[in-house]
Design a protein around this motif. Structure first.
Motif, mmCIF file in Angstrom:
data_model
loop_
_atom_site.group_PDB
_atom_site.id
_atom_site.type_symbol
_atom_site.label_atom_id
_atom_site.label_comp_id
_atom_site.label_asym_id
_atom_site.label_seq_id
_atom_site.Cartn_x
_atom_site.Cartn_y
_atom_site.Cartn_z
ATOM 1 N N PRO A 112 -1.063 12.963 -7.571
ATOM 2 C CA PRO A 112 -0.722 14.283 -8.083
ATOM 3 C C PRO A 112 0.260 15.019 -7.164
ATOM 4 O O PRO A 112 0.121 14.974 -5.943
ATOM 5 N N MET A 113 1.256 15.627 -7.800
ATOM 6 C CA MET A 113 2.195 16.533 -7.125
ATOM 7 C C MET A 113 2.014 17.864 -7.835
ATOM 8 O O MET A 113 2.267 17.945 -9.045
ATOM 9 N N ILE A 114 1.523 18.869 -7.111
ATOM 10 C CA ILE A 114 1.080 20.101 -7.760
ATOM 11 C C ILE A 114 1.870 21.279 -7.206
ATOM 12 O O ILE A 114 1.929 21.479 -5.981
ATOM 13 N N ALA A 115 2.477 22.055 -8.115
ATOM 14 C CA ALA A 115 3.325 23.177 -7.713
ATOM 15 C C ALA A 115 2.627 24.507 -7.979
ATOM 16 O O ALA A 115 1.854 24.635 -8.936
ATOM 17 N N SER A 173 9.105 27.214 -5.665
ATOM 18 C CA SER A 173 7.683 27.391 -5.338
ATOM 19 C C SER A 173 7.230 26.182 -4.522
ATOM 20 O O SER A 173 7.772 25.076 -4.664
ATOM 21 N N TRP A 174 6.238 26.426 -3.671
ATOM 22 C CA TRP A 174 5.785 25.354 -2.782
ATOM 23 C C TRP A 174 4.918 24.369 -3.548
ATOM 24 O O TRP A 174 4.295 24.707 -4.559
ATOM 25 N N VAL A 175 4.893 23.153 -3.021
ATOM 26 C CA VAL A 175 4.300 22.055 -3.763
ATOM 27 C C VAL A 175 3.546 21.144 -2.799
ATOM 28 O O VAL A 175 3.908 21.031 -1.625
ATOM 29 N N SER A 176 2.467 20.558 -3.297
ATOM 30 C CA SER A 176 1.640 19.672 -2.474
ATOM 31 C C SER A 176 1.512 18.312 -3.153
ATOM 32 O O SER A 176 1.523 18.224 -4.386
ATOM 33 N N HIS A 177 1.375 17.272 -2.356
ATOM 34 C CA HIS A 177 1.352 15.876 -2.849
ATOM 35 C C HIS A 177 0.203 15.159 -2.152
ATOM 36 O O HIS A 177 0.029 15.301 -0.939
ATOM 37 N N TYR A 178 -0.574 14.403 -2.918
ATOM 38 C CA TYR A 178 -1.679 13.630 -2.329
ATOM 39 C C TYR A 178 -1.778 12.317 -3.082
ATOM 40 O O TYR A 178 -1.811 12.310 -4.314
ATOM 41 N N ALA A 219 0.872 -1.180 0.000
ATOM 42 C CA ALA A 219 0.000 0.000 0.000
ATOM 43 C C ALA A 219 0.908 1.228 0.000
ATOM 44 O O ALA A 219 1.995 1.188 0.580
ATOM 45 N N ASP A 220 0.452 2.298 -0.637
ATOM 46 C CA ASP A 220 1.258 3.515 -0.794
ATOM 47 C C ASP A 220 0.293 4.694 -0.730
ATOM 48 O O ASP A 220 -0.719 4.699 -1.438
ATOM 49 N N SER A 221 0.578 5.650 0.136
ATOM 50 C CA SER A 221 -0.328 6.789 0.290
ATOM 51 C C SER A 221 0.438 7.992 0.832
ATOM 52 O O SER A 221 1.442 7.829 1.528
ATOM 53 N N ALA A 222 -0.058 9.175 0.503
ATOM 54 C CA ALA A 222 0.595 10.412 0.954
ATOM 55 C C ALA A 222 -0.436 11.517 1.097
ATOM 56 O O ALA A 222 -1.468 11.495 0.429
ATOM 57 N N TYR A 223 -0.143 12.458 1.985
ATOM 58 C CA TYR A 223 -0.936 13.694 2.015
ATOM 59 C C TYR A 223 -0.025 14.832 2.435
ATOM 60 O O TYR A 223 1.096 14.609 2.925
ATOM 61 N N THR A 224 -0.520 16.038 2.238
ATOM 62 C CA THR A 224 0.216 17.227 2.660
ATOM 63 C C THR A 224 -0.642 17.970 3.661
ATOM 64 O O THR A 224 -1.862 18.086 3.463
ATOM 65 N N MET A 225 -0.044 18.417 4.758
ATOM 66 C CA MET A 225 -0.827 19.198 5.723
ATOM 67 C C MET A 225 -0.027 20.384 6.239
ATOM 68 O O MET A 225 1.203 20.414 6.188
ATOM 69 N N GLY A 226 -0.768 21.367 6.722
ATOM 70 C CA GLY A 226 -0.135 22.559 7.253
ATOM 71 C C GLY A 226 0.406 22.300 8.647
ATOM 72 O O GLY A 226 -0.128 21.489 9.396
ATOM 73 N N VAL A 227 1.482 23.013 8.996
ATOM 74 C CA VAL A 227 2.039 22.973 10.344
ATOM 75 C C VAL A 227 1.490 24.191 11.075
ATOM 76 O O VAL A 227 1.816 25.331 10.717
ATOM 77 N N GLY A 228 0.620 23.957 12.057
ATOM 78 C CA GLY A 228 -0.034 25.077 12.741
ATOM 79 C C GLY A 228 -0.883 25.850 11.749
ATOM 80 O O GLY A 228 -1.538 25.262 10.884
#
Ligand code: MG
Ligand code: MG
Length: 256
Positions: A202-205, A224-229, A104-113
């Motif tokens: 998706p990895m989105i910049a 530039s910042w990037v998010s991954h899900y 199984a393989d999974s990822a998410y991006t979350m904010g710190v505070g």
């Protein structure tokens, strides 16, 4: 060749997916200013091994950890370290495990505070890109329909999908055929069929899609910042099944 999983194999992948989901959900509680990514890695490693599974990233082509922790402009493959997370950072957590021989393989991006509205929007749109891609995962559709949908949604929101890295087939191996790009023209490539399991990621910049790789770490060239899900997804005759997001959790996530 794209492997088709039978019912018994799918049941094992469901079990692996449920376990990975519980690991990644547990980590959410610890993501806060001052926490370190090596601490998060330790929690993930312990939960996986305590459950009788194996962390698939640890030792994969020499990768030194059980969790990838990618901060801000790092796209993927960040190595956990002892630097404290800072309020306003965005942190990508990517984890994989093998249970009873199945991955199984999974990822998410979350904010710190507390994070800025623009970074929150980046994270939200990246998750939406995932669901746009998944909406194409029906028998008879073509592989490139997935990436075309991801790209269209990213670009309509002013973002770019990273092109140097792809989703992938998954099963007994973490990376199986086919590669699943997050961009491209629709109507190309193999036809999708029930029983295929693909990691859609998706990895989105916010800026350009070019990346630079330094050791393991892959970062955007323009910083530039990037998010991954990412989730491991099963194609069925009906709706696709998200193996790393069990139904009850999916309902809770929709309400969050
Ligand atoms: Mg992953
Ligand atoms: Mg993956």
């Amino acid at each position: 060749m794209i492997s088709i999983k039978n019912d018994a194999q799918i049941e094992k992948m469901r079990a692996a997916g449920r376990l990975l989901h519980s690991v990644l959900e547990e980590l959410r509680r610890y993501v806060k200013p001052g926490a370190t990514t090596s601490f998060l890695n330790g929690i993930a490693h312990r939960m996986i091994t305590d459950a009788g599974a194996k962390p698939s990233f640890l030792g994969y082509e020499g990768f030194p950890a059980s969790l990838c922790t990618s901060v801000n402009d790092v796209v993927v493959h960040g190595i956990p370290n002892d630097e404290p997370l800072v309020e306003g950072d965005i942190l990508g957590l990517d984890c994989g495990l093998v249970l009873d021989g199945w991955q199984a393989d999974s990822a998410y991006t979350m904010g710190v505070g507390v994070i800025s509205a623009e970074h929150k929007r980046l994270i939200d749109v990246t998750e939406e890109c995932f669901w746009k891609g998944v909406s194409q995962m029906k028998p008879g559709r073509r592989l490139s329909d997935i990436g075309a949908s991801v790209q269209a949604w990213a670009e309509s929101n002013g973002y770019q999908p990273i092109r140097a890295l792809c989703g992938h087939g998954i099963g007994r191996e973490m990376h199986e055929d086919p590669e699943v790009p997050n961009y491209g023209k629709p109507g190309r490539g193999p036809r999708l069929a029930a029983g295929m399991t693909l990691a859609i990621e998706p990895m989105i910049a916010m800026g350009g899609y070019e990346v630079d790789t330094e050791g393991w770490r892959v970062a955007t060239r323009d910083h530039s910042w990037v998010s991954h899900y990412e989730h491991t997804v099963l194609i069925t005759r009906g709706e696709p099944e998200i193996l790393t997001l069990p139904d009850a959790a999916r309902a809770a996530e929709a309400g969050r």
